[in-house]
Design a protein around this motif. Structure first.
Motif, PDB file in Angstrom:
ATOM      1  N   MET A   1       0.825  -1.191   0.000  1.00 30.97           N
ATOM      2  CA  MET A   1       0.000   0.000   0.000  1.00 30.97           C
ATOM      3  C   MET A   1       0.864   1.248   0.000  1.00 30.97           C
ATOM      4  O   MET A   1       0.621   2.160  -0.774  1.00 30.97           O
ATOM      5  CB  MET A   1      -0.923  -0.060   1.225  1.00 30.97           C
ATOM      6  N   PHE A   2       1.884   1.281   0.883  1.00 30.96           N
ATOM      7  CA  PHE A   2       2.761   2.454   0.927  1.00 30.96           C
ATOM      8  C   PHE A   2       3.582   2.577  -0.356  1.00 30.96           C
ATOM      9  O   PHE A   2       3.899   3.688  -0.773  1.00 30.96           O
ATOM     10  CB  PHE A   2       3.683   2.374   2.150  1.00 30.96           C
ATOM     11  N   LYS A   3       3.891   1.442  -0.951  1.00 30.53           N
ATOM     12  CA  LYS A   3       4.639   1.462  -2.207  1.00 30.53           C
ATOM     13  C   LYS A   3       3.803   2.139  -3.305  1.00 30.53           C
ATOM     14  O   LYS A   3       4.305   2.951  -4.077  1.00 30.53           O
ATOM     15  CB  LYS A   3       4.989   0.024  -2.598  1.00 30.53           C
ATOM     16  N   LEU A   4       2.519   1.840  -3.367  1.00 31.22           N
ATOM     17  CA  LEU A   4       1.612   2.446  -4.338  1.00 31.22           C
ATOM     18  C   LEU A   4       1.451   3.937  -4.067  1.00 31.22           C
ATOM     19  O   LEU A   4       1.505   4.758  -4.987  1.00 31.22           O
ATOM     20  CB  LEU A   4       0.253   1.744  -4.305  1.00 31.22           C
ATOM     21  N   LEU A   5       1.284   4.308  -2.823  1.00 33.74           N
ATOM     22  CA  LEU A   5       1.137   5.712  -2.451  1.00 33.74           C
ATOM     23  C   LEU A   5       2.396   6.496  -2.798  1.00 33.74           C
ATOM     24  O   LEU A   5       2.334   7.627  -3.273  1.00 33.74           O
ATOM     25  CB  LEU A   5       0.813   5.806  -0.960  1.00 33.74           C
ATOM     26  N   LYS A   6       3.551   5.893  -2.548  1.00 40.79           N
ATOM     27  CA  LYS A   6       4.825   6.520  -2.877  1.00 40.79           C
ATOM     28  C   LYS A   6       4.926   6.760  -4.393  1.00 40.79           C
ATOM     29  O   LYS A   6       5.370   7.811  -4.836  1.00 40.79           O
ATOM     30  CB  LYS A   6       5.959   5.615  -2.392  1.00 40.79           C
ATOM     31  N   GLU A   7       4.493   5.802  -5.201  1.00 45.22           N
ATOM     32  CA  GLU A   7       4.523   5.929  -6.667  1.00 45.22           C
ATOM     33  C   GLU A   7       3.568   7.024  -7.140  1.00 45.22           C
ATOM     34  O   GLU A   7       3.890   7.792  -8.057  1.00 45.22           O
ATOM     35  CB  GLU A   7       4.156   4.589  -7.307  1.00 45.22           C
ATOM     36  N   VAL A   8       2.409   7.154  -6.526  1.00 45.46           N
ATOM     37  CA  VAL A   8       1.445   8.196  -6.873  1.00 45.46           C
ATOM     38  C   VAL A   8       2.029   9.574  -6.587  1.00 45.46           C
ATOM     39  O   VAL A   8       1.921  10.497  -7.395  1.00 45.46           O
ATOM     40  CB  VAL A   8       0.105   7.984  -6.122  1.00 45.46           C
ATOM     41  N   PHE A   9       2.660   9.749  -5.457  1.00 39.62           N
ATOM     42  CA  PHE A   9       3.262  11.049  -5.124  1.00 39.62           C
ATOM     43  C   PHE A   9       4.414  11.376  -6.066  1.00 39.62           C
ATOM     44  O   PHE A   9       4.652  12.532  -6.394  1.00 39.62           O
ATOM     45  CB  PHE A   9       3.741  11.046  -3.667  1.00 39.62           C
ATOM     46  N   ARG A  10       5.170  10.362  -6.487  1.00 38.06           N
ATOM     47  CA  ARG A  10       6.310  10.582  -7.360  1.00 38.06           C
ATOM     48  C   ARG A  10       5.864  11.001  -8.768  1.00 38.06           C
ATOM     49  O   ARG A  10       6.418  11.923  -9.362  1.00 38.06           O
ATOM     50  CB  ARG A  10       7.149   9.306  -7.459  1.00 38.06           C
ATOM     51  N   THR A  11       4.848  10.357  -9.329  1.00 33.75           N
ATOM     52  CA  THR A  11       4.414  10.648 -10.701  1.00 33.75           C
ATOM     53  C   THR A  11       3.469  11.842 -10.791  1.00 33.75           C
ATOM     54  O   THR A  11       3.357  12.460 -11.839  1.00 33.75           O
ATOM     55  CB  THR A  11       3.704   9.427 -11.312  1.00 33.75           C
ATOM     56  N   GLY A  12       2.770  12.173  -9.771  1.00 29.15           N
ATOM     57  CA  GLY A  12       1.829  13.281  -9.807  1.00 29.15           C
ATOM     58  C   GLY A  12       0.458  12.815 -10.278  1.00 29.15           C
ATOM     59  O   GLY A  12       0.203  11.619 -10.414  1.00 29.15           O
ATOM     60  N   GLU A  13      -0.405  13.771 -10.542  1.00 30.00           N
ATOM     61  CA  GLU A  13      -1.765  13.444 -10.956  1.00 30.00           C
ATOM     62  C   GLU A  13      -1.794  13.035 -12.418  1.00 30.00           C
ATOM     63  O   GLU A  13      -1.192  13.698 -13.262  1.00 30.00           O
ATOM     64  CB  GLU A  13      -2.684  14.642 -10.739  1.00 30.00           C
ATOM     65  N   ALA A  14      -2.511  11.978 -12.716  1.00 27.70           N
ATOM     66  CA  ALA A  14      -2.619  11.487 -14.088  1.00 27.70           C
ATOM     67  C   ALA A  14      -3.883  11.972 -14.763  1.00 27.70           C
ATOM     68  O   ALA A  14      -4.021  11.884 -15.977  1.00 27.70           O
ATOM     69  CB  ALA A  14      -2.584   9.966 -14.101  1.00 27.70           C
ATOM     70  N   THR A  15      -4.813  12.498 -14.017  1.00 25.57           N
ATOM     71  CA  THR A  15      -6.075  12.963 -14.583  1.00 25.57           C
ATOM     72  C   THR A  15      -6.189  14.473 -14.424  1.00 25.57           C
ATOM     73  O   THR A  15      -5.467  15.090 -13.650  1.00 25.57           O
ATOM     74  CB  THR A  15      -7.271  12.302 -13.875  1.00 25.57           C
ATOM     75  N   VAL A  16      -7.108  15.057 -15.183  1.00 20.60           N
ATOM     76  CA  VAL A  16      -7.369  16.493 -15.068  1.00 20.60           C
ATOM     77  C   VAL A  16      -8.660  16.692 -14.288  1.00 20.60           C
ATOM     78  O   VAL A  16      -9.533  15.830 -14.295  1.00 20.60           O
ATOM     79  CB  VAL A  16      -7.468  17.162 -16.452  1.00 20.60           C
ATOM     80  N   LYS A  17      -8.776  17.810 -13.663  1.00 19.01           N
ATOM     81  CA  LYS A  17      -9.977  18.115 -12.883  1.00 19.01           C
ATOM     82  C   LYS A  17     -10.969  18.839 -13.804  1.00 19.01           C
ATOM     83  O   LYS A  17     -11.397  19.942 -13.501  1.00 19.01           O
ATOM     84  CB  LYS A  17      -9.615  18.977 -11.690  1.00 19.01           C
ATOM     85  N   TYR A  18     -11.312  18.190 -14.925  1.00 13.75           N
ATOM     86  CA  TYR A  18     -12.051  18.850 -16.001  1.00 13.75           C
ATOM     87  C   TYR A  18     -13.311  19.619 -15.602  1.00 13.75           C
ATOM     88  O   TYR A  18     -13.348  20.808 -15.872  1.00 13.75           O
ATOM     89  CB  TYR A  18     -12.375  17.875 -17.132  1.00 13.75           C
ATOM     90  N   PRO A  19     -14.272  19.088 -15.015  1.00 17.00           N
ATOM     91  CA  PRO A  19     -15.447  19.942 -14.824  1.00 17.00           C
ATOM     92  C   PRO A  19     -15.187  21.115 -13.880  1.00 17.00           C
ATOM     93  O   PRO A  19     -15.852  22.127 -13.954  1.00 17.00           O
ATOM     94  CB  PRO A  19     -16.506  19.017 -14.237  1.00 17.00           C
ATOM     95  N   PHE A  20     -14.182  20.971 -13.041  1.00 17.36           N
ATOM     96  CA  PHE A  20     -13.917  22.000 -12.032  1.00 17.36           C
ATOM     97  C   PHE A  20     -12.781  22.933 -12.425  1.00 17.36           C
ATOM     98  O   PHE A  20     -12.614  23.983 -11.813  1.00 17.36           O
ATOM     99  CB  PHE A  20     -13.616  21.330 -10.689  1.00 17.36           C
ATOM    100  N   ALA A  21     -12.016  22.568 -13.423  1.00 15.48           N
ATOM    101  CA  ALA A  21     -10.918  23.403 -13.911  1.00 15.48           C
ATOM    102  C   ALA A  21     -10.929  23.351 -15.437  1.00 15.48           C
ATOM    103  O   ALA A  21     -11.261  22.316 -16.019  1.00 15.48           O
ATOM    104  CB  ALA A  21      -9.590  22.891 -13.373  1.00 15.48           C
ATOM    105  N   PRO A  22     -10.560  24.453 -16.103  1.00 18.76           N
ATOM    106  CA  PRO A  22     -10.575  24.433 -17.576  1.00 18.76           C
ATOM    107  C   PRO A  22      -9.506  23.496 -18.138  1.00 18.76           C
ATOM    108  O   PRO A  22      -8.433  23.340 -17.554  1.00 18.76           O
ATOM    109  CB  PRO A  22     -10.274  25.887 -17.953  1.00 18.76           C
ATOM    110  N   VAL A  23      -9.832  22.881 -19.249  1.00 13.58           N
ATOM    111  CA  VAL A  23      -8.899  21.989 -19.925  1.00 13.58           C
ATOM    112  C   VAL A  23      -8.034  22.822 -20.855  1.00 13.58           C
ATOM    113  O   VAL A  23      -8.543  23.643 -21.629  1.00 13.58           O
ATOM    114  CB  VAL A  23      -9.658  20.914 -20.734  1.00 13.58           C
TER     115      VAL A  23
END
Length: 182
Positions: A1-23
């Protein structure tokens, strides 16, 4: 679990916050066509080029108007209208969100006055189109007399031009027959 969380923090967000932020879209993105009626000469080149029949031009000779319209519900954002417009009246924007509550909100219209023929007085073409062609002709005229003759031709409806051609052809035939009779 911590390994996955560590990988998420390292790569950053993979998706955009489209309806709430402009694309963010690229520079050459083909979005909604924007029509500038001030630049439009109502030549109907865009309506001929539109493969989806989203653009329409209707002429009402009784009212002396020509109505340009676009239906964004039919538009496929191909950009043909922008390519063929001689005055850059249509430009593709970066806007692509077309959600509306009412179908009528997807249509835009512009109304143009028609010029009247100098011979018969019938409306035949958009005033702005006649002015545009007249300006082009004035720039190419070799002499002021030729420029005035060309201006008169531009301001004449097709039926009066045909009638004038018939008169000129019959006058030329009469002159030829008189010359051969001598």
């Amino acid at each position: 679990m911590f390994k996955l969380l560590k990988e998420v923090f390292r790569t950053g967000e993979a998706t955009v916050k489209y309806p709430f932020a402009p694309v963010e879209v690229c520079k050459d993105f083909r979005g909604k066509p924007e029509h500038t009626a001030a630049n439009c000469i109502a030549c109907a080149a865009c309506t001929v080029a539109c493969p989806a029949n989203a653009l329409n031009m209707e002429t009402d000779t009784a009212a002396g108007t020509r109505t340009w319209s676009i239906d964004y519900g039919r538009c496929i954002f191909c950009g043909r209208c922008e390519e063929v417009c001689p005055t850059d009246a249509i430009r593709l924007s970066q806007e692509f969100e077309l959600a509306v509550a009412n179908k009528a909100d997807l249509q835009r219209k512009a109304v143009f006055r028609l010029a009247r023929c100098v011979c018969c007085g019938e409306p035949f073409a958009a005033e702005k189109e006649v002015a545009y062609v007249t300006a082009l002709i004035e720039a190419m005229a070799p002499s002021p007399e030729e420029g005035e003759r060309r201006r008169q031709l531009v301001a004449t409806c097709p039926s009066c031009k045909r009638a004038n051609d018939v008169v000129q052809i019959s006058d030329a035939a009469l002159v030829r027959s008189l010359e051969t009779a001598r």
